[in-house]
Design a protein around this motif. Structure first.
Motif, PDB file in Angstrom:
ATOM      1  N   LEU A  47      28.291  -9.243  51.581  1.00 43.77           N
ATOM      2  CA  LEU A  47      27.618  -8.751  50.309  1.00 43.77           C
ATOM      3  C   LEU A  47      28.240  -7.283  49.869  1.00 43.77           C
ATOM      4  O   LEU A  47      28.289  -6.743  48.912  1.00 43.77           O
ATOM      5  N   ALA A  48      28.249  -6.482  50.972  1.00 38.96           N
ATOM      6  CA  ALA A  48      28.886  -5.228  50.879  1.00 38.96           C
ATOM      7  C   ALA A  48      30.272  -5.043  50.255  1.00 38.96           C
ATOM      8  O   ALA A  48      30.576  -4.435  49.402  1.00 38.96           O
ATOM      9  N   ALA A  49      31.146  -5.962  50.628  1.00 35.10           N
ATOM     10  CA  ALA A  49      32.465  -6.048  50.609  1.00 35.10           C
ATOM     11  C   ALA A  49      32.305  -6.450  48.718  1.00 35.10           C
ATOM     12  O   ALA A  49      33.252  -6.058  47.912  1.00 35.10           O
ATOM     13  N   ALA A  50      31.634  -7.434  48.516  1.00 39.17           N
ATOM     14  CA  ALA A  50      31.437  -8.060  47.269  1.00 39.17           C
ATOM     15  C   ALA A  50      30.947  -6.872  46.264  1.00 39.17           C
ATOM     16  O   ALA A  50      31.563  -6.680  44.969  1.00 39.17           O
ATOM     17  N   PHE A  51      30.188  -5.945  46.587  1.00 43.37           N
ATOM     18  CA  PHE A  51      29.571  -4.847  45.718  1.00 43.37           C
ATOM     19  C   PHE A  51      30.763  -3.900  45.555  1.00 43.37           C
ATOM     20  O   PHE A  51      30.929  -3.418  44.587  1.00 43.37           O
ATOM     21  N   VAL A  52      31.277  -3.897  46.556  1.00 43.42           N
ATOM     22  CA  VAL A  52      32.407  -2.890  46.513  1.00 43.42           C
ATOM     23  C   VAL A  52      33.698  -3.103  45.691  1.00 43.42           C
ATOM     24  O   VAL A  52      34.253  -2.649  44.679  1.00 43.42           O
ATOM     25  N   MET A  53      33.765  -4.189  45.448  1.00 51.47           N
ATOM     26  CA  MET A  53      34.902  -5.195  44.807  1.00 51.47           C
ATOM     27  C   MET A  53      34.293  -5.124  43.324  1.00 51.47           C
ATOM     28  O   MET A  53      35.282  -4.590  42.385  1.00 51.47           O
ATOM     29  N   ALA A  54      33.181  -5.229  43.092  1.00 55.20           N
ATOM     30  CA  ALA A  54      32.723  -5.372  41.696  1.00 55.20           C
ATOM     31  C   ALA A  54      32.642  -3.829  41.081  1.00 55.20           C
ATOM     32  O   ALA A  54      32.879  -3.566  40.057  1.00 55.20           O
ATOM     33  N   ALA A  55      32.506  -2.832  41.924  1.00 58.01           N
ATOM     34  CA  ALA A  55      32.136  -1.637  41.567  1.00 58.01           C
ATOM     35  C   ALA A  55      33.379  -0.936  41.077  1.00 58.01           C
ATOM     36  O   ALA A  55      33.438  -0.111  40.490  1.00 58.01           O
ATOM     37  N   HIS A  56      34.552  -1.349  42.008  1.00 63.11           N
ATOM     38  CA  HIS A  56      35.760  -0.933  41.419  1.00 63.11           C
ATOM     39  C   HIS A  56      36.540  -1.686  40.483  1.00 63.11           C
ATOM     40  O   HIS A  56      37.666  -1.308  39.928  1.00 63.11           O
ATOM     41  N   SER A  57      35.854  -2.727  39.992  1.00 60.38           N
ATOM     42  CA  SER A  57      36.633  -3.752  38.950  1.00 60.38           C
ATOM     43  C   SER A  57      36.385  -2.920  37.673  1.00 60.38           C
ATOM     44  O   SER A  57      35.153  -2.225  37.426  1.00 60.38           O
ATOM     45  N   PRO A  58      36.851  -3.420  36.395  1.00 59.78           N
ATOM     46  CA  PRO A  58      36.654  -3.013  35.094  1.00 59.78           C
ATOM     47  C   PRO A  58      35.104  -3.250  34.805  1.00 59.78           C
ATOM     48  O   PRO A  58      34.586  -4.248  35.090  1.00 59.78           O
ATOM     49  N   ALA A  59      34.595  -2.353  33.926  1.00 58.37           N
ATOM     50  CA  ALA A  59      33.157  -2.571  33.438  1.00 58.37           C
ATOM     51  C   ALA A  59      32.970  -4.114  32.825  1.00 58.37           C
ATOM     52  O   ALA A  59      34.237  -4.321  31.891  1.00 58.37           O
ATOM     53  N   ARG A  60      31.839  -4.383  32.496  1.00 57.07           N
ATOM     54  CA  ARG A  60      31.957  -5.932  31.647  1.00 57.07           C
ATOM     55  C   ARG A  60      32.601  -6.988  32.285  1.00 57.07           C
ATOM     56  O   ARG A  60      32.716  -8.163  31.352  1.00 57.07           O
ATOM     57  N   THR A  61      33.085  -6.906  33.512  1.00 59.71           N
ATOM     58  CA  THR A  61      33.779  -7.998  34.242  1.00 59.71           C
ATOM     59  C   THR A  61      32.582  -9.077  34.584  1.00 59.71           C
ATOM     60  O   THR A  61      31.684  -8.806  35.081  1.00 59.71           O
ATOM     61  N   PRO A  62      32.474 -10.250  34.004  1.00 59.75           N
ATOM     62  CA  PRO A  62      31.330 -11.367  34.167  1.00 59.75           C
ATOM     63  C   PRO A  62      31.347 -11.364  35.765  1.00 59.75           C
ATOM     64  O   PRO A  62      32.283 -11.728  36.571  1.00 59.75           O
ATOM     65  N   ALA A  63      29.992 -11.816  36.243  1.00 59.52           N
ATOM     66  CA  ALA A  63      29.709 -12.167  37.578  1.00 59.52           C
ATOM     67  C   ALA A  63      30.671 -13.376  37.952  1.00 59.52           C
ATOM     68  O   ALA A  63      31.035 -13.389  39.083  1.00 59.52           O
ATOM     69  N   TRP A  64      30.891 -14.235  37.037  1.00 59.00           N
ATOM     70  CA  TRP A  64      31.289 -15.455  37.542  1.00 59.00           C
ATOM     71  C   TRP A  64      32.762 -14.945  38.031  1.00 59.00           C
ATOM     72  O   TRP A  64      33.704 -15.763  38.940  1.00 59.00           O
ATOM     73  N   ARG A  65      33.435 -14.266  37.206  1.00 58.18           N
ATOM     74  CA  ARG A  65      34.704 -13.627  37.698  1.00 58.18           C
ATOM     75  C   ARG A  65      34.762 -12.910  38.951  1.00 58.18           C
ATOM     76  O   ARG A  65      35.852 -13.225  39.601  1.00 58.18           O
ATOM     77  N   HIS A  66      33.721 -12.192  39.125  1.00 56.40           N
ATOM     78  CA  HIS A  66      33.889 -11.595  40.478  1.00 56.40           C
ATOM     79  C   HIS A  66      33.765 -12.447  41.467  1.00 56.40           C
ATOM     80  O   HIS A  66      34.315 -12.404  42.696  1.00 56.40           O
ATOM     81  N   ALA A  67      32.850 -13.572  41.149  1.00 59.36           N
ATOM     82  CA  ALA A  67      32.879 -14.662  42.134  1.00 59.36           C
ATOM     83  C   ALA A  67      34.247 -15.407  42.623  1.00 59.36           C
ATOM     84  O   ALA A  67      34.453 -15.610  43.734  1.00 59.36           O
ATOM     85  N   VAL A  68      35.010 -15.629  41.442  1.00 58.36           N
ATOM     86  CA  VAL A  68      36.284 -16.245  41.793  1.00 58.36           C
ATOM     87  C   VAL A  68      37.104 -15.374  42.335  1.00 58.36           C
ATOM     88  O   VAL A  68      37.834 -15.690  43.375  1.00 58.36           O
TER      89      VAL A  68
END
Length: 422
Positions: A320-341
């Motif tokens: 969960l910590a790694a996923a949060f870091v990944m999402a926080a460094h990704s472009p804004a408005r990236t949908p959650a499903w794309r973070h999951a993929v």
């Protein structure tokens, strides 16, 4: 007075002198870690001045090189030996040093040309190959084997059998694999570092691939740090300080990354016979020594120690910590499903790497006139290998779940932090 071109300035920032420093610093760091780990394991007492050569062999194997075991006991005896293991503590230190050295002259820049990056990597590679060649040539030694005090020893004296065992390196293969290892480390360093410049054609990776790669590296390093804390707590409370130091300096990532995959639900198959054994925790050794082909997973470990179920919770927090870091460094408005993929793909590749580098195989044996039969006190066997496809499938499921949750958690955190959409 002629002005210096950007190309000249780039060469001055990372020319041949700096390439020598980067390559040799990495190999020296690996050698120091290997030397200390082997010293803690008692290798400094090896006969015939073999300690430095064993250090060289350890560094060679740490970058994927091939060390071949050999035996010679004459026409009346038979020997057998094989060893496949990567000392990942040494590997990790080398990767961190060479990666940091490669990136240092590139900092504070947004874009770098492909030709410049290729030239800088090529200079490091040339020095690296020359130094690795020297290590590969030095990594060879022969030892005499004692037959003990029983019938086998009497037969050896009667027939003049003087068994020997040793190791050497496959120099061409070592150079090829060592070069591939270096190329992989440099590419990963460039891909992972948020501030490293990329060629203009690869800038699209900054928002899609780089956050996931960065998160996976942090995940692996987090496992190592957590394992380091546990190892020293165990050493302080239960003793065995020398064995703990040897394990930390030679094979801590081997153990903690294996444990991480088990926490995901993966299964490893293995066996331990003879004097071979596994480092902490001892429950691993107990399970693998219990049958001919043991299965190492949460269920079998829980039969010996129910606390292993905590691995599931630890893995969940780390992911969960790694996923949060990944999402926080990704472009804004990236949908959650794309973070999951993205998280699922990254975690599958990470677990695949662990399964490939975490395999262990060791075997030796000696017989004289068929007595001993490559068994008994003069033999041993250890192997450990994963059930690959189930491990990758579980990694994909964990990645999808934690990536989706991490994406959901990162959205509110980004808004509270005032991050503007990119």
């Amino acid at each position: 007075m002629s002005a210096h071109t950007p190309h000249d300035q780039a060469v001055s920032r990372h020319g041949w002198v700096r390439a020598v420093v980067v390559a040799l610093a990495a190999l020296i760091a690996m050698g120091v870690v290997a030397a200390l780990g082997l010293w803690a394991a008692g290798a400094a007492d090896l006969p015939q001045g073999a300690y430095p050569r064993v250090i060289a062999a350890t560094v060679v194997t740490a970058v994927g090189g091939t060390v071949e075991l050999s035996g010679n006991a004459g026409g009346l005896a038979d020997t057998q030996a094989a060893l496949t293991v990567i000392p990942l503590s040494v590997t990790l230190v080398g990767a961190l040093v060479v990666g940091a050295g490669f990136l240092r002259p590139l900092r504070h820049r947004a874009v770098a040309g492909a030709a410049e990056l290729a030239g800088w990597a090529a200079r490091i590679a040339v020095v690296w190959l020359l130094a690795l060649l020297g290590l590969a040539l030095a990594a060879r030694q022969t030892f005499k084997i004692s037959l003990g005090d029983d019938t086998l020893s009497d037969l050896g004296e009667l027939f003049g059998v003087s068994p020997e065992a040793g190791f050497t390196t496959d120099v061409p293969l070592t150079l090829v694999v060592g070069l591939v290892w270096l190329a992989g480390v440099l590419a990963l360093a460039l891909l992972v570092s948020p501030g490293a410049p990329l060629p203009a054609r690869l800038l699209r990776l900054h928002g899609s691939v780089r956050p996931a790669a960065y998160a996976m590296v942090l995940l692996l390093l987090g496992c190592v740090v957590l394992g380091l804390v546990v190892a020293f707590v165990v050493a302080a409370t239960r003793g065995h300080a020398a064995e703990t130091v040897a394990m930390v300096l030679l094979g801590l990532p081997n153990l903690v990354w294996l444990t991480f995959t088990i926490g995901l639900g993966a299964t490893w198959n293995g066996r331990v016979e003879g004097p071979f054994g596994l480092p902490m925790p001892h429950v691993l050794d107990e399970v693998l020594r219990g049958s001919d082909d043991a299965r190492l997973n949460l269920g079998t470990l829980a039969e010996y120690d129910g606390r292993v179920w905590w691995l599931v919770a630890v893995d969940a927090v780390l992911l969960l910590a790694a996923a949060f870091v990944m999402a926080a460094h990704s472009p804004a408005r990236t949908p959650a499903w794309r973070h999951a993929v993205h998280m699922a793909v990254a975690l599958v590749l990470t677990v695949l790497m662990i399964c490939l580098v975490g395999r262990v195989s060791a075997q030796y044996g000696l017989s004289v006139l068929g007595i001993g039969d490559l068994g008994g006190d003069l033999s041993g066997e250890l192997f450990l290998r994963p059930e690959l496809w189930s491990a990758l499938g579980l990694a994909a499921l964990w990645g999808l779940a934690t990536g989706f949750l991490g994406g959901l958690l990162a959205g509110p955190a980004r808004r509270r932090g005032g991050t503007k959409p990119r």
